[in-house]
Design a protein around this motif. Structure first.
Motif, mmCIF file in Angstrom:
data_model
loop_
_atom_site.group_PDB
_atom_site.id
_atom_site.type_symbol
_atom_site.label_atom_id
_atom_site.label_comp_id
_atom_site.label_asym_id
_atom_site.label_seq_id
_atom_site.Cartn_x
_atom_site.Cartn_y
_atom_site.Cartn_z
ATOM 1 N N UNK A 154 14.744 25.682 3.647
ATOM 2 C CA UNK A 154 13.677 24.995 4.381
ATOM 3 C C UNK A 154 14.145 23.685 5.020
ATOM 4 N N UNK A 155 15.033 22.960 4.349
ATOM 5 C CA UNK A 155 15.561 21.722 4.918
ATOM 6 C C UNK A 155 16.437 22.013 6.131
ATOM 7 N N UNK A 156 17.261 23.061 6.051
ATOM 8 C CA UNK A 156 18.152 23.372 7.171
ATOM 9 C C UNK A 156 17.381 23.796 8.413
ATOM 10 N N UNK A 157 16.279 24.523 8.226
ATOM 11 C CA UNK A 157 15.492 24.978 9.366
ATOM 12 C C UNK A 157 14.387 23.996 9.745
ATOM 13 N N UNK A 162 6.303 22.628 5.732
ATOM 14 C CA UNK A 162 5.386 23.707 6.120
ATOM 15 C C UNK A 162 5.338 24.744 4.989
ATOM 16 N N UNK A 163 4.465 24.508 4.014
ATOM 17 C CA UNK A 163 4.413 25.370 2.829
ATOM 18 C C UNK A 163 4.042 26.807 3.187
ATOM 19 N N UNK A 164 3.157 26.973 4.185
ATOM 20 C CA UNK A 164 2.749 28.328 4.566
ATOM 21 C C UNK A 164 3.901 29.114 5.174
ATOM 22 N N UNK A 165 4.738 28.463 5.968
ATOM 23 C CA UNK A 165 5.865 29.156 6.588
ATOM 24 C C UNK A 165 6.918 29.528 5.548
ATOM 25 N N UNK A 166 7.161 28.632 4.603
ATOM 26 C CA UNK A 166 8.084 28.951 3.516
ATOM 27 C C UNK A 166 7.553 30.150 2.716
ATOM 28 N N UNK A 167 6.256 30.139 2.456
ATOM 29 C CA UNK A 167 5.639 31.264 1.762
ATOM 30 C C UNK A 167 5.765 32.556 2.542
ATOM 31 N N UNK A 168 5.625 32.466 3.873
ATOM 32 C CA UNK A 168 5.757 33.668 4.706
ATOM 33 C C UNK A 168 7.164 34.242 4.623
ATOM 34 N N UNK A 169 8.188 33.387 4.703
ATOM 35 C CA UNK A 169 9.561 33.874 4.637
ATOM 36 C C UNK A 169 9.857 34.522 3.287
ATOM 37 N N UNK A 170 9.317 33.959 2.218
ATOM 38 C CA UNK A 170 9.516 34.566 0.903
ATOM 39 C C UNK A 170 8.806 35.911 0.793
ATOM 40 N N UNK A 171 7.648 36.011 1.394
ATOM 41 C CA UNK A 171 6.839 37.226 1.252
ATOM 42 C C UNK A 171 7.100 38.238 2.360
ATOM 43 N N UNK A 172 7.983 37.948 3.308
ATOM 44 C CA UNK A 172 8.226 38.851 4.434
ATOM 45 C C UNK A 172 8.559 40.279 3.994
ATOM 46 N N UNK A 173 9.433 40.490 2.983
ATOM 47 C CA UNK A 173 9.699 41.878 2.570
ATOM 48 C C UNK A 173 8.463 42.607 2.068
ATOM 49 N N UNK A 528 2.694 28.157 -2.779
ATOM 50 C CA UNK A 528 3.128 26.804 -2.399
ATOM 51 C C UNK A 528 1.950 25.872 -2.099
ATOM 52 N N UNK A 529 0.949 26.392 -1.381
ATOM 53 C CA UNK A 529 -0.224 25.573 -1.082
ATOM 54 C C UNK A 529 -1.063 25.334 -2.327
ATOM 55 N N UNK A 530 -1.189 26.346 -3.183
ATOM 56 C CA UNK A 530 -1.924 26.185 -4.433
ATOM 57 C C UNK A 530 -1.259 25.126 -5.304
#
Length: 627
Positions: A154-157, A162-173, A528-530
């Protein structure tokens, strides 16, 4: 009237032996026509009396030989007629097979060892279980790769805030897995179990490697979405193939190899995270890409295992099904017994659960009573696995430990302990899942997982200066995992893969994985948001409450399936849910209170299920069956 619906004298006298010569004389004069299966004496839709029935029990033996000859003639197996005749007699009275004449010493030895040495299996069957289970290791490894990568990518990108975007990348599969799970039915129907596992295995090689070469978050998202396409369909197929190939007495222990390899993949993934931690800024790339390793031997070795014999039976490729069973059993007699028994039950199922189109099979998941109850059971175990909170630990344990005050290296090390406990405590379930039972394991582990999470959440209320704060958090998370691993870990994949009839097995398993991925996606997106909104205590205790709710769901709506053949489960799921829930509340719960609260050792409980038998005078009787 068909042979399966007769209720006259159905067995020879207990003190007499079957005359094989007489049987041969009758079958030689039999007309060459296919047998007609009109249905068993117990309803497959509304089995209100909870009676289990062997579909071959009750057929006069001369008629049984006529049916066997007709089947062999239809299936192109006349060269093996003698084996199938003996096998049918064994299948008709599985507990009295020693009464069947002309069994060879090798056949008698193999039938005896099925009971005395249940884990003595042919080499090809062990190879099949090992190879297909490799596919589940990829899922566990990817989860933990993302766990470690969460600390740096998340730091590199530039998306750390953006907790929702990090959550999306984790849940993408799991998001793409929502769609690919529904591909299980048409893909399996078209190319079979083996080829489905191979094709989906390719999706867990190249997209996984591609993650290491991404330069933006959306490139990483594409790779992870493609990974999910392979994972969704693959993890739907693997438990089905294992369940269709292994013996009923240890089916749970072998199908749970799926979850055992998931746990092993999680542990190896955490080891990989620790190894690559010192690489620096590139560490997260290696952590994500390393998960391709199990897919390579999977895609190669899958060509050395036989196709699922029940899938071949479904396709009416009887000769190939028999050859497949022969590779997976010690003797041709056992192979013929399992093939003929499965064929008879499939013919009975066609009267109530057969369907020709994809859409109709989906609708029937919710409209045919027998299938609807399997759908409900699969829903309970799959949503229960997400409600318990294990995937939060798999994805975010490093984040949770970091929130508690650990450094990056310490958080990774603590997560490694989580992976080790997850793997170690999954091992006892290899035995207990077929002895203690699926349902009993869940009723024991869910309440214990609940209090562990409540205790873990409470540790965050302790002062940050308290030296016991983080060790106590780790202890309760490890204890939570120790309760999860032998219960909620292996049961969902085992239960869902065995619950549905052959005609709806792929569709039903697709539904199950869809439910699992859907709620896994919600949890991964929201945690992440919770965590940010409710704080660690509120977020973790929230899942503790969900464990309590899951306990109630299992108690009221989940039938036991241990040590039943896939065909016998038709009668288990024909029992109305209201009948099952009533028994648990009015019979089992009062017994439990008397026996284990008031310690009344003489407390007795009548079982829910009964086996149908046929007396020699013609009357149908029942005997008690252990629930």
């Amino acid at each position: 009237m068909s042979s399966l619906s007769k209720k006259q004298s159905l067995e020879p006298d207990k003190d007499s032996k079957v005359s094989h010569d007489h049987v041969q004389l009758n079958t030689s004069d039999a007309p060459e026509e296919a047998p007609h299966y009109q249905g068993a004496t117990v309803s497959l839709q509304h089995n209100v009396n909870a009676i289990l029935q062997n579909p071959l029990a009750g057929i006069p033996q001369d008629q049984l030989m006529v049916d066997v000859r007709a089947f062999c003639n239809m299936a192109g197996l006349m060269a093996h007629l003698d084996v199938f005749e003996r096998a049918a007699l064994v299948a008709q009275e599985p507990e009295s097979w020693d009464r069947v004449p002309d069994l060879s010493p090798e056949e008698k030895r193999s039938l005896t060892r099925e009971v005395t040495h249940r884990w003595s299996l042919p080499g090809p069957l062990w190879l099949l279980v090992f190879v297909v289970s490799l596919g589940s290791a990829i899922q566990g490894w990817d989860n933990t790769g993302a766990n470690g990568a969460n600390l740096s990518f998340p730091q590199e990108f530039g998306i750390a805030d953006n907790a929702w975007l990090v959550g999306f990348l984790n849940s993408a599969p799991t998001i793409s897995g929502l769609v690919s799970a529904w591909l299980c039915d048409p893909v399996n129907n078209l190319i079979g179990r083996k080829k489905t596992i191979f094709v989906t295995g390719l999706f867990t090689v190249f997209p996984v490697l591609g993650q290491a070469f991404t330069h933006t978050w959306w490139e990483l998202a594409i790779c992870r979405l493609l990974l999910g396409v392979g994972i969704g369909c693959k993890i739907t197929t693997i438990p089905i193939m294992t369940a269709e190939c292994v013996p009923a007495s240890i089916r749970g222990g072998l199908v749970m190899s799926f979850q055992l390899f998931v746990a092993f993949g999680i542990f190896i993934g955490f080891c990989s995270n620790m190894i690559f931690y010192g690489v620096g800024k590139l560490a997260w790339r290696f952590e994500l890409a390393a998960a391709f390793v199990p897919a390579v031997p999977l895609c190669i070795l899958i060509w050395w295992v036989p196709e699922s014999p029940r899938w071949l039976l479904k396709k009416q490729r009887y000769s190939e099904s028999f050859l497949s069973f022969c590779r997976l059993r010690h003797t041709p007699l056992q192979a013929a017994r399992d093939l003929y028994s499965a064929h008879v039950q499939v013919e009975l199922e066609k009267e109530t659960v057969s369907a020709s189109s994809y859409g109709k099979r989906f609708v029937e998941l919710f409209t045919i009573p027998r299938v609807r109850r399997a759908t409900l059971g699969a829903f309970i175990v799959m949503i229960g696995q997400q409600m318990c909170g294990i995937n939060i630990m798999a994805f975010y344990s490093s984040t949770i430990f970091s929130e508690a005050g650990y450094s990056t290296k310490q958080a990774l090390a603590a997560s490694l302990g989580f992976g080790a406990v997850n793997t170690l405590f999954a091992l006892p379930a290899v035995k207990t899942i077929d002895t203690f039972g699926r349902r009993s394991l869940l009723l024991f582990t869910f309440p214990n997982m609940a209090w562990c999470l409540f205790a873990a959440g409470a540790t965050f209320t302790m002062s940050t200066d308290n030296a016991a704060r983080v060790p106590l958090l780790a202890f309760f998370i490890y204890l939570f995992t120790a309760f999860y691993s032998p219960g909620m870990g292996p049961v969902p994949s085992v239960y869902a893969s065995e619950s549905f009839p052959l005609s709806h097995r792929e569709m039903g398993m697709g539904w199950s994985i869809f439910v699992n991925n859907f709620f896994s996606t919600i949890l991964s997106l929201t945690f992440p948001s919770m965590l940010k909104t409710m704080g660690p205590t509120g977020a973790i205790c929230f899942y503790g409450g969900l464990n309590v709710l899951a306990t109630v769901m299992v108690f009221l709506g989940l039938p036991e399936t241990k040590q039943r053949t896939l065909e016998e489960l038709d009668y288990v799921f024909a029992v109305p849910t209201s009948r099952h829930a009533s028994y648990q509340c009015r019979t089992w719960l009062p017994w439990f209170i008397k026996r284990w609260i008031f310690w009344q050792r003489n407390a007795a409980i009548p079982p829910l299920y009964h086996f149908a038998e046929h007396a020699s005078q013609g009357a149908t009787v029942t005997r008690l069956a252990k629930d």
